[in-house]
Design a protein around this motif. Structure first.
Motif, short mmCIF file in Angstrom:
data_model
loop_
_atom_site.label_atom_id
_atom_site.label_comp_id
_atom_site.label_asym_id
_atom_site.label_seq_id
_atom_site.Cartn_x
_atom_site.Cartn_y
_atom_site.Cartn_z
N CYS A 147 0.59 -1.34 0.07
CA CYS A 147 -0.13 -0.23 0.17
C CYS A 147 0.95 1.43 -0.11
O CYS A 147 1.75 1.10 0.61
N LEU A 148 0.13 2.48 -0.51
CA LEU A 148 1.02 3.53 -0.60
C LEU A 148 1.51 4.03 0.84
O LEU A 148 0.57 3.94 1.79
N HIS A 149 2.64 4.40 1.08
CA HIS A 149 3.16 4.66 2.47
C HIS A 149 4.24 5.60 2.31
O HIS A 149 4.68 5.97 1.46
N GLN A 150 4.84 6.25 3.55
CA GLN A 150 5.89 7.02 3.85
C GLN A 150 6.55 6.10 5.08
O GLN A 150 6.04 5.84 6.10
N VAL B 187 11.19 10.74 0.41
CA VAL B 187 10.33 9.90 1.44
C VAL B 187 8.95 10.43 1.80
O VAL B 187 8.08 9.84 1.99
N HIS B 188 8.98 11.73 1.76
CA HIS B 188 7.92 12.42 2.68
C HIS B 188 7.45 13.68 1.79
O HIS B 188 6.13 13.67 1.16
N GLN B 189 8.22 14.63 1.49
CA GLN B 189 7.89 15.88 0.87
C GLN B 189 8.99 16.28 -0.11
O GLN B 189 10.12 15.94 0.15
N ARG B 190 8.58 16.95 -0.91
CA ARG B 190 9.66 17.45 -1.88
C ARG B 190 9.27 19.02 -2.33
O ARG B 190 7.95 19.06 -2.52
N PRO B 191 10.31 19.84 -2.92
CA PRO B 191 10.02 21.09 -3.26
C PRO B 191 9.53 20.82 -4.51
O PRO B 191 10.04 20.34 -5.42
N VAL B 192 8.47 21.78 -5.07
CA VAL B 192 8.10 21.97 -6.46
C VAL B 192 8.01 23.51 -6.79
O VAL B 192 7.52 24.26 -5.89
N ARG B 193 8.55 23.94 -8.02
CA ARG B 193 8.58 25.29 -8.36
C ARG B 193 7.42 25.64 -8.86
O ARG B 193 6.78 24.98 -9.86
N GLY B 194 6.95 26.86 -8.34
CA GLY B 194 5.56 27.25 -9.00
C GLY B 194 5.76 28.84 -9.24
O GLY B 194 6.77 29.15 -8.96
N SER B 195 4.76 29.29 -9.94
CA SER B 195 4.96 30.74 -10.37
C SER B 195 5.07 31.63 -9.35
O SER B 195 5.69 32.66 -9.25
N ASN C 40 3.62 16.12 -1.20
CA ASN C 40 3.48 15.21 -0.21
C ASN C 40 3.50 13.65 -1.04
O ASN C 40 2.74 13.50 -2.02
N MET C 41 4.60 13.13 -0.91
CA MET C 41 4.93 12.08 -1.58
C MET C 41 4.53 10.48 -0.81
O MET C 41 4.68 10.43 0.48
N ARG C 42 4.19 9.76 -1.55
CA ARG C 42 3.82 8.23 -1.04
C ARG C 42 4.32 7.25 -2.20
O ARG C 42 4.53 7.72 -3.27
N HIS C 43 4.83 6.12 -1.82
CA HIS C 43 5.34 5.21 -2.70
C HIS C 43 4.53 3.68 -2.40
O HIS C 43 4.11 3.52 -1.19
N GLY C 44 4.51 2.71 -3.20
CA GLY C 44 3.86 1.38 -3.14
C GLY C 44 4.19 0.54 -4.15
O GLY C 44 4.90 0.97 -5.20
N VAL C 45 3.41 -0.46 -4.06
CA VAL C 45 3.86 -1.32 -5.36
C VAL C 45 2.41 -2.11 -5.63
O VAL C 45 1.76 -2.31 -4.89
N SER C 46 2.01 -2.13 -7.09
CA SER C 46 0.89 -2.62 -7.57
C SER C 46 0.99 -4.17 -7.25
O SER C 46 1.87 -4.70 -6.92
N GLU C 47 -0.04 -4.78 -7.42
CA GLU C 47 -0.20 -6.32 -7.26
C GLU C 47 0.83 -7.10 -8.02
O GLU C 47 0.73 -6.79 -9.53
#
Ligand code: AKG
Ligand code: FE2
Length: 230
Positions: A132-135, A191-199, A206-213
């Motif tokens: 499941c998606l997690h951190q 792992v958790h968060q990353r910066p993204v450049r906006g205007s 907020n990032m999460r990772h996981g694996v499909s079946e």
């Protein structure tokens, strides 16, 4: 072993997508040798059956100290270039913490804060298993990047079981990426968060990772997390 990678391109990929691939980080023989450790009696501190915790299906084992040589070398060797990027990210996210250039010094901070237990792990999935998606947060001290090395060969050793990342943007819908990996490739990701450049300057996602079946076969992965756990 690690200076053959283009760290500038890796940083650009991490900055634009939140992940980067290190192609062929481990050889097929190193993959097979590392995956085979899963069945060893010794060398681990605990085993987690994911279904028991609602984490998904499948299982993983956390290595004990001292880590196997290959895991220790990857953790120590990959830390310095990633720490340089982590410091830029923290600056952009307005987070004060900075990471020392050597992994041993960062671990000393974790250990002083009671985060003493090693976090590198081996995961094993069979048909029907998924993650499941997690951190992977294990205490107050968090190193913002981590690594997963695919030890099995997609299409040959297993089918399904894709590595998935989601990015939750403030007041917007979430975006998913599937990271294409071959045997021996590693994905580096937030792992958790990353910066993204906006205007109007940088914002945090907020990032999460996981694996499909996994549909068939066996899928082994080596996870390298740089902070230790409470
Ligand atoms: O099995 C995978 O590809 C993901 C493993 C994972 O969650 C990790 O290494 O933290
Ligand atoms: Fe994870």
């Amino acid at each position: 072993m690690l200076d053959r990678f283009d760290w500038t391109a890796i940083a650009v990929s991490l900055d634009t997508q939140g992940w980067a691939v290190l192609p062929g980080l481990l050889s097929p023989a190193e993959c097979a040798g590392t995956a085979a450790l899963y069945d060893a009696e010794a060398g681990f501190r605990s085993r987690v059956v994911m279904a028991r915790h609602g984490f998904g299906r499948g299982e993983y084992r956390y290595f004990a100290y001292p880590l196997p040589g290959i895991v220790a070398r990857l953790r120590t060797g990959l830390y310095p270039p990633l720490a340089a990027l982590a410091n830029l990210w923290n600056h952009r996210m307005g987070i004060e913490q900075r990471f020392p250039p050597a992994h041993g010094d960062f671990l000393a901070h974790c250990h002083a804060a009671g985060q003493l237990r090693p976090t590198p792990l081996l995961l094993r999935y069979g048909p029907g298993d998924y993650n499941c998606l997690h951190q992977d947060l294990y205490g107050a001290h968090v190193f913002p990047l981590q690594l997963a090395v695919l030890l099995s060969a997609p299409g040959e050793g297993f089918t399904g079981g894709e590595f998935v990342l989601t990015e939750q943007r403030p007041r917007m819908q979430s975006r998913a990426s599937v990271v294409p990996l071959s045997q021996g490739d590693a994905v580096v990701f937030a792992v958790h968060q990353r910066p993204v450049r906006g205007s109007r300057g940088d914002y945090r996602v907020n990032m999460r990772h996981g694996v499909s079946e996994v549909r068939s076969g066996r899928r082994h992965v080596l996870g390298v997390i740089f902070h230790d756990s409470v």
